[in-house]
Design an enzyme around this catalytic site. Structure first.
Site, PDB file in Angstrom:
ATOM      1  CE  LYS A  41     -30.066  24.592  27.340  1.00 28.00           C
ATOM      2  NZ  LYS A  41     -29.123  23.782  28.137  1.00 28.00           N
ATOM      3  CB  SER A 100     -27.257  26.206  30.201  1.00 25.91           C
ATOM      4  OG  SER A 100     -27.397  24.869  29.776  1.00 25.91           O
ATOM      5  CB  SER A 125     -27.379  22.627  31.932  1.00 23.55           C
ATOM      6  OG  SER A 125     -26.246  23.441  32.054  1.00 23.55           O
TER       7      SER A 125
END
Lengths: 453, 59
Positions: free
Chosen positions: A75, A150, A174
């Protein structure tokens, strides 16, 4: 695409090479990126060079273990020296990292190949990954739908076969939300189990990092590589690390699974409720002692979590708050709300948190694992602000975090596993365990998960 | 109920009327729900986060 376990076996049997695995991933990225927007940065040349070096090591008899030569993604908030780290934000759009995050240090040491940095919700503060600065990440099962967030790019990348594993962060769900909406496995370890050093904080007492993978066994391999004390992370735990890899003949004999009679089935897509019910029957057939339980007040726990996060996010991002034009229209109102939370209410939320911790500790005296849906709904459409569950409207963000947020407040480990599809979209079960009992969760996950397709 | 618009103004938040009204609505709901929740606290309930002195402080 194979799992890490299968790819690792093929590498050692010389049926493939790290360069070949990396090329396959890069080809898929090139083909699917225009549709899915799963990556913010692709490190093609670096990845191929790294893969060639990993192959040379293996040829020379240097084997770093199951992750050696495996192409993965991070990420875009895990710092990697010399690589852009945007955190999905205009604030950091040109930021080049000068350090390595602890997670990447460990994965690099274990021999992984870094394909690139995945797309995400702005500043990890939201659940859609509909990013105002880098575009919407889309769900591989239906590009009209969100991948969740997320860590949405990580979920999309793993589900679409663009990477064997992608790292995510989880402050209110997330990792588990994109895992659920994209149909992958997602592991949020116990708070402090994996170092968050080199990852921009959002909620200091809520942030976790963990892998999204194609199987629980793969998640176990990744956790094995990353778990452990790190003095650079004030919340890092000195608790001993375990052997996380589930045995080949995983069974559930002797495991006590709690099936909640309240909260988790109050407002849920009936197809998801049915799938979780079937999963509990399968667990019982595999020898688990399944019992219905009453869980403490999760709505209250979520509320305490919201207050804590609103305040902590403002504290974390305070140096940037005067750059209002650099925040998107979803994140800025949350920061404004957080600026108005009183210090006293933050402390009250932390006092409530302690109460809930004790109540859950009591619950986990009678069970080993709590089985719940990961999400009450299937992946919403991109841009959809309100969802309807069994005819009732609900805010899409609050609905998506309803079953996950509270578990961050408790710091307990949680594993999202695929459990079938409805209307072509993945459904997901959440397994929650006692602190530092990831090995048990992963064993249960390996026994119960359906394959990622 | 708190006067969220006034608090936001005092904090210097440059909000439009529409933004201030939305903020007020969200925080009113949060305040209502959280006030009920806080009533469960007993005097002896301590926060989950506890200050841990560094080793050098203890010496």
């Amino acid at each position: 695409m194979n799992t890490i376990v299968e790819a690792a076996q093929a590498l050692r049997q010389k049926r493939t090479t790290s360069v070949e695995l990396t090329r396959q991933c890069l080809d898929r990225i090139e083909r699917l990126q225009p549709t899915l927007n799963a990556f913010i940065t692709v490190l093609k040349d670096r990845a191929l060079e790294q893969a060639a070096a990993r192959d040379a090591e293996l040829a020379a008899g240097e084997d770093r273990g199951s992750l050696h030569g495996i192409p993965i993604a991070l990420k875009d908030m895990f710092e990697v020296r010399g690589v852009r780290n945007t955190v999905g934000s205009k604030l950091f759009k040109d930021h080049i990292s000068e350090i390595d995050s602890a997670a990447w240090e460990k994965l690099d040491g274990a021999g992984c190949v870094l394909l690139g940095k995945t797309g995400m919700h702005e500043l990890a503060y939201g659940v859609t990954s509909n990013n105002p600065h880098f575009g919407a990440v889309r769900n591989p099962h239906d590009p009209e739908r969100i991948p969740g967030g997320s860590s949405g790019g990580s979920g999309a990348a793993v589900a679409a076969g663009m990477a064997y594993m992608a790292m995510g962060t989880d402050t209110g769900g997330s990792i588990r939300i994109p895992a659920a909406y994209c149909g992958t496995v997602g592991l949020k370890p116990t708070f402090g189990r994996v170092s968050t050093h080199g990852v921009l904080p959002l909620g200091f007492s809520l942030d976790h990092v963990g892998p999204l993978t194609r199987s629980s066994r793969d998640a176990a391999i990744c956790l094995q590589a990353m778990a452990g004390y790190d003095p650079r992370d004030a919340n890092s735990s000195t608790h001993f690390t375990d052997d996380y890899l589930p045995p080949d003949d995983t069974e559930l004999e002797g495991i006590r699974i709690g099936f909640p009679r309240n909260f988790f089935f109050d407002r849920v897509d009936s197809r998801i409720a049915d799938a979780i019910g079937e999963l509990s029957e399968r667990a019982a057939a595999q020898g688990a002692a399944v019992q219905t339980v009453t869980v403490p007040d999760i709505a209250g726990l979520n509320m305490a979590g919201r207050v804590i996060l609103l305040a902590e996010a403002v504290a974390a991002l305070e140096p940037y708050l005067d750059r209002r034009e650099d925040f998107g229209e979803e994140v800025l109102p949350l920061l404004d709300q957080g600026r108005l939370i009183s210090g006293a209410d933050y402390v009250q939320a932390q006092r409530l948190r302690r109460r809930y911790q004790l109540e859950f500790a009591k619950l986990f005296e009678s069970i080993d694992v709590l089985l719940t849906p990961s999400m009450p709904l299937l992946a919403p459409k991109v841009g959809q602000l309100t969802v309807e569950i069994n005819g009732e409207p609900e805010d899409a963000r609050l609905a998506s975090t309803r079953f996950s947020r509270g578990i961050n407040v408790l710091g307990l480990p949680a594993l999202a596993i695929p459990c079938g599809k409805a209307d072509g979209l993945p459904m997901s079960a959440q397994l929650i365990g006692r602190s530092f009992e990831e090995a048990l969760l992963l064993r249960a996950g390996a026994a119960l998960e359906t394959s990622v397709s | 109920m708190s006067d969220w618009k006034a608090i936001a103004k005092a904090k210097g938040l440059p909000l439009s009327d529409a933004q201030a009204t939305k903020l007020e609505s969200v925080l009113n709901q949060l305040e209502t729900d959280f006030t009920v929740l806080k009533q469960r606290l007993a005097a002896a309930d301590q926060p989950a986060t506890v200050f841990a002195p560094a080793e050098s402080d203890a010496q």
